[in-house]
Design an enzyme around this catalytic site. Structure first.
Site, PDB file in Angstrom:
ATOM      1  N   GLN A 107       0.852  -1.182   0.000  1.00  4.49           N
ATOM      2  CA  GLN A 107       0.000   0.000   0.000  1.00  4.49           C
ATOM      3  C   GLN A 107       0.894   1.240   0.000  1.00  4.49           C
ATOM      4  O   GLN A 107       1.681   1.446   0.924  1.00  4.49           O
ATOM      5  CB  GLN A 107      -0.922   0.030   1.213  1.00  4.49           C
ATOM      6  CG  GLN A 107      -1.905   1.191   1.169  1.00  4.49           C
ATOM      7  CD  GLN A 107      -2.711   1.321   2.445  1.00  4.49           C
ATOM      8  OE1 GLN A 107      -2.162   1.607   3.504  1.00  4.49           O
ATOM      9  NE2 GLN A 107      -4.011   1.115   2.350  1.00  4.49           N
ATOM     10  N   TYR A 177      -6.327  10.994   3.869  1.00  8.24           N
ATOM     11  CA  TYR A 177      -4.887  11.107   3.669  1.00  8.24           C
ATOM     12  C   TYR A 177      -4.679  12.162   2.560  1.00  8.24           C
ATOM     13  O   TYR A 177      -5.610  12.835   2.148  1.00  8.24           O
ATOM     14  CB  TYR A 177      -4.301   9.753   3.279  1.00  8.24           C
ATOM     15  CG  TYR A 177      -4.068   8.804   4.434  1.00  8.24           C
ATOM     16  CD1 TYR A 177      -5.071   8.561   5.388  1.00  8.24           C
ATOM     17  CD2 TYR A 177      -2.875   8.129   4.586  1.00  8.24           C
ATOM     18  CE1 TYR A 177      -4.868   7.684   6.452  1.00  8.24           C
ATOM     19  CE2 TYR A 177      -2.662   7.243   5.641  1.00  8.24           C
ATOM     20  CZ  TYR A 177      -3.657   7.032   6.564  1.00  8.24           C
ATOM     21  OH  TYR A 177      -3.459   6.168   7.614  1.00  8.24           O
ATOM     22  N   ARG A 354      -9.813  -6.875  10.413  1.00 11.43           N
ATOM     23  CA  ARG A 354      -9.834  -7.269  11.817  1.00 11.43           C
ATOM     24  C   ARG A 354      -9.988  -8.780  11.992  1.00 11.43           C
ATOM     25  O   ARG A 354      -9.383  -9.371  12.897  1.00 11.43           O
ATOM     26  CB  ARG A 354     -10.976  -6.538  12.531  1.00 11.43           C
ATOM     27  CG  ARG A 354     -10.765  -5.048  12.674  1.00 11.43           C
ATOM     28  CD  ARG A 354     -12.011  -4.340  13.178  1.00 11.43           C
ATOM     29  NE  ARG A 354     -13.074  -4.359  12.172  1.00 11.43           N
ATOM     30  CZ  ARG A 354     -14.283  -3.827  12.361  1.00 11.43           C
ATOM     31  NH1 ARG A 354     -14.572  -3.263  13.524  1.00 11.43           N
ATOM     32  NH2 ARG A 354     -15.186  -3.860  11.417  1.00 11.43           N
TER      33      ARG A 354
END
Length: 408
Positions: A107, A177, A354
């Site tokens: 990423q 971001y 998660r």
């Protein structure tokens, strides 16, 4: 033949899928969750072990996060940033993942206003000057030269990723971001060609994608993580996300889009549905950030009820306008039923975060037992750990491994 199956007899999610030049052994992708295992900005044995465990657990691809394209683009000090010095360690990581039959994705992005300038020692850059209550510092307005430099850095980082053995890169266009902050009308108040219409606000995001595609072509897969909405009034919303996705698709800038929601600085729990671990987050912060969380946490860190496939309805709107780009569904995917629903809805891949922190071997367990359910209970107590060493605090092998509160 069972619904959503194929001549092999396997559910579609467990059949190979292609992204650009890459073929994954199945349609399950470990989504990016910053690992907190690079104290010196470089790959460690602990980071390799983290992704090797995911690869051995059966995911088709694991995503290394977060690989900043520039030193000030890190969310905090200690995160890796893409440079020649990083290549040997990254190559060891990708080799380890490949040994288990999985693909590796990096990423790439620039944290922008999300960066903790106190920790990185460099200014946090964004569309304009903005006070960050978490660090008690102001962000700095990026100049045109900054934008050009950061755009070029994405292309350079993609080349480094390819040379390091990554099969794919994921460009970060989400969570406010750097690129995402320009998309948001709430955060972008510039008075130049980067503000106003969506066409102007999208110039940074589209520029980053073009730079990456120009540099790596079809040598590796190019994907992007794109927000569908910020989760704040007046912010970037699904109607504009549909237009942006259509532009990206029409130009062929990426091979796949992973769809997400939320704003790290304005509404982080809009992505992490379930409990909001405000106290746990404050307890692990350095003094300044701890004070910030205690002052504004109950207002900024809201909680949203968890439900399976909580992004499906919005993602289906994006799917309706995308013709050629493959789509990855994230959010509330924890068992074969939710995976099958995503496949039946026309999504090409599913992403899990998660649930794989709780049990990296979940894909193998689901493939062996169609009734298997994830052990993750969506308590989100993994969230505070990503500042130090990301883990599920309920895993037996991690109990008691949380660090002492910062500054204690």
């Amino acid at each position: 033949m069972p619904p959503n199956s194929n001549p092999t007899g396997l559910p579609t999610v467990f059949t190979p899928g292609t992204i650009g030049p890459v073929t994954l052994r199945n349609r399950i992708i470990k989504s990016a969750t910053f690992e907190g295992r690079t104290p010196n900005d470089l790959v460690t044995d602990e980071l390799i072990a983290f992704h090797e465990e995911v690869a051995a657990g059966g995911a088709g691809m694991t995503t290394v996060a977060y690989c900043a394209v520039a030193p000030e683009g890190r969310t905090q000090g200690g995160q890796p940033w893409m440079r020649r010095e990083a290549v040997p360690g990254l190559r060891r990581l990708t080799d380890a993942v490949h040994r288990h039959g999985a693909a590796a994705q990096a990423q790439l992005g620039h944290a922008g206003i999300v960066a903790n300038s106190t920790s990185t020692g460099r200014p946090a850059l964004g569309p304009g000057r903005r006070f960050n209550p978490m660090t008690f510092r102001f962000t700095k307005a990026a100049t045109r030269a900054d934008i050009d430099r950061i755009t070029a850095a994405h292309g350079d980082a993609a080349v480094i990723a390819a040379e390091s053995g990554f099969d794919s890169v994921e460009i970060h266009l989400a969570h406010n971001y750097f690129a995402s902050s320009f998309l948001s009308p709430v955060l972008n108040h510039r008075r130049d060609e980067y503000n106003g219409s969506l066409e102007n606000r999208a110039k940074v995001a589209l520029g980053l994608l073009r730079a990456v595609r120009d540099r790596v072509g079809d040598r590796i897969a190019v994907t992007a993580k794109m927000s569908m909405d910020d989760g704040v009034p007046g912010g970037f919303w699904t109607d504009e996300a549909m237009v942006l996705a259509e532009w990206i698709d029409r130009e062929g800038l990426v091979d796949a889009l992973e769809l997400t929601v939320g704003s790290s600085p304005l509404n982080p729990m809009y992505l992490f549905r379930g409990d909001a671990p405000v106290r746990e987050m404050a307890d692990l912060m350095p003094p300044v950030r701890k004070l910030g969380i205690r002052l504004i946490g109950k207002y900024q860190i809201k909680s949203y009820p968890y439900e399976p496939l909580f992004m499906l309805e919005q993602a289906a709107q994006i799917k309706a306008v995308v013709r050629n780009t493959k789509l990855t569904l994230l959010g509330g995917i924890t068992d074969l039923d939710t995976m099958t629903t995503a496949m039946d809805a026309g999504f090409d891949f599913v992403a899990m975060g998660r649930a794989l922190l709780r049990e990296p071997g979940l894909p193998h367990r689901i493939q062996a037992d169609a009734t298997a359910k994830a052990l993750c209970i969506h308590c989100n107590k993994c969230m505070p750990t990503n500042f130090f060493n990301t883990r599920c605090v309920l895993r037996p092998d991690t109990v008691g491994l949380l660090p002492s509160p910062a500054g204690a």
